[in-house]
Design a protein around this motif. Sequence first.
Motif, mmCIF file in Angstrom:
data_model
loop_
_atom_site.group_PDB
_atom_site.id
_atom_site.type_symbol
_atom_site.label_atom_id
_atom_site.label_comp_id
_atom_site.label_asym_id
_atom_site.label_seq_id
_atom_site.Cartn_x
_atom_site.Cartn_y
_atom_site.Cartn_z
ATOM 1 N N LEU A 39 -44.129 11.503 -12.217
ATOM 2 C CA LEU A 39 -45.408 11.298 -12.888
ATOM 3 C C LEU A 39 -45.519 9.806 -13.176
ATOM 4 O O LEU A 39 -44.630 9.222 -13.804
ATOM 5 N N VAL A 40 -46.603 9.218 -12.729
ATOM 6 C CA VAL A 40 -46.825 7.785 -12.854
ATOM 7 C C VAL A 40 -48.129 7.579 -13.605
ATOM 8 O O VAL A 40 -49.144 8.162 -13.260
ATOM 9 N N PRO A 41 -48.116 6.732 -14.673
ATOM 10 C CA PRO A 41 -49.365 6.479 -15.395
ATOM 11 C C PRO A 41 -50.428 5.886 -14.465
ATOM 12 O O PRO A 41 -50.129 5.027 -13.632
ATOM 13 N N ASP A 42 -51.649 6.343 -14.619
ATOM 14 C CA ASP A 42 -52.774 5.832 -13.838
ATOM 15 C C ASP A 42 -53.117 4.440 -14.344
ATOM 16 O O ASP A 42 -53.636 4.283 -15.437
ATOM 17 N N ALA A 43 -52.814 3.431 -13.547
ATOM 18 C CA ALA A 43 -53.048 2.041 -13.938
ATOM 19 C C ALA A 43 -54.517 1.654 -13.914
ATOM 20 O O ALA A 43 -54.909 0.658 -14.501
ATOM 21 N N SER A 44 -55.360 2.473 -13.291
ATOM 22 C CA SER A 44 -56.779 2.139 -13.197
ATOM 23 C C SER A 44 -57.512 2.388 -14.506
ATOM 24 O O SER A 44 -58.630 1.923 -14.685
ATOM 25 N N GLY A 45 -56.890 3.182 -15.383
ATOM 26 C CA GLY A 45 -57.536 3.492 -16.660
ATOM 27 C C GLY A 45 -58.574 4.586 -16.573
ATOM 28 O O GLY A 45 -59.275 4.865 -17.527
ATOM 29 N N SER A 46 -58.704 5.217 -15.398
ATOM 30 C CA SER A 46 -59.706 6.280 -15.272
ATOM 31 C C SER A 46 -59.078 7.646 -15.254
ATOM 32 O O SER A 46 -57.931 7.830 -15.137
ATOM 33 N N TRP A 101 -42.089 5.583 -15.243
ATOM 34 C CA TRP A 101 -42.482 6.873 -14.693
ATOM 35 C C TRP A 101 -41.494 7.913 -15.201
ATOM 36 O O TRP A 101 -40.454 7.585 -15.742
ATOM 37 N N ILE A 102 -41.845 9.171 -15.022
ATOM 38 C CA ILE A 102 -40.999 10.284 -15.450
ATOM 39 C C ILE A 102 -40.716 11.161 -14.234
ATOM 40 O O ILE A 102 -41.630 11.497 -13.476
ATOM 41 N N VAL A 103 -39.460 11.543 -14.073
ATOM 42 C CA VAL A 103 -39.068 12.472 -13.021
ATOM 43 C C VAL A 103 -38.999 13.874 -13.617
ATOM 44 O O VAL A 103 -38.383 14.083 -14.660
ATOM 45 N N THR A 147 -50.225 10.600 -10.097
ATOM 46 C CA THR A 147 -50.710 9.779 -11.197
ATOM 47 C C THR A 147 -51.266 10.694 -12.276
ATOM 48 O O THR A 147 -51.825 11.757 -11.988
ATOM 49 N N VAL A 148 -51.081 10.281 -13.520
ATOM 50 C CA VAL A 148 -51.571 11.042 -14.668
ATOM 51 C C VAL A 148 -52.189 10.081 -15.673
ATOM 52 O O VAL A 148 -51.809 8.911 -15.740
#
Length: 123
Positions: A116-123, A103-105, A75-76
């Motif tokens: 790379l997967v966006p951090d859905a938590s927002g933190s 996401w990006i490979v 996550t990023v």
Amino acid sequence: MPVLKQLSTVVFGCADPAALAAFYQKATGWEIASSGQDFASVGNGTPVQLGFVRAAGYRPPSWPDGATQVHLDFTVTDLDGAVEELVGIGASRPDFQPGEGRWIVLTDPEGHPFCLVPDASGS
């Protein structure tokens, strides 16, 4: 009761364990726990680390032909910024990108894919 208690290390075959550990150390900020000619590892103090073992005749996976057996997801907080930074330290961005932008490979310097997967938590 399960026989397996705790995952300790995800190990990748590669041509140059120390160099691949150095890439992941830069990418994650984790410490190099071990570094040698035949084995190296990185970790961040949690029970799970990444290991890299020299494989004679190593051939990199070929994305996306289906030969890839395992990959990592990270996550990023900033997807585009993370891609730019990781490519800057040696990752590659393959042309084939499934997921319609969710996401990006990327591939590490020895060809192992990771997402790379966006951090859905927002933190």
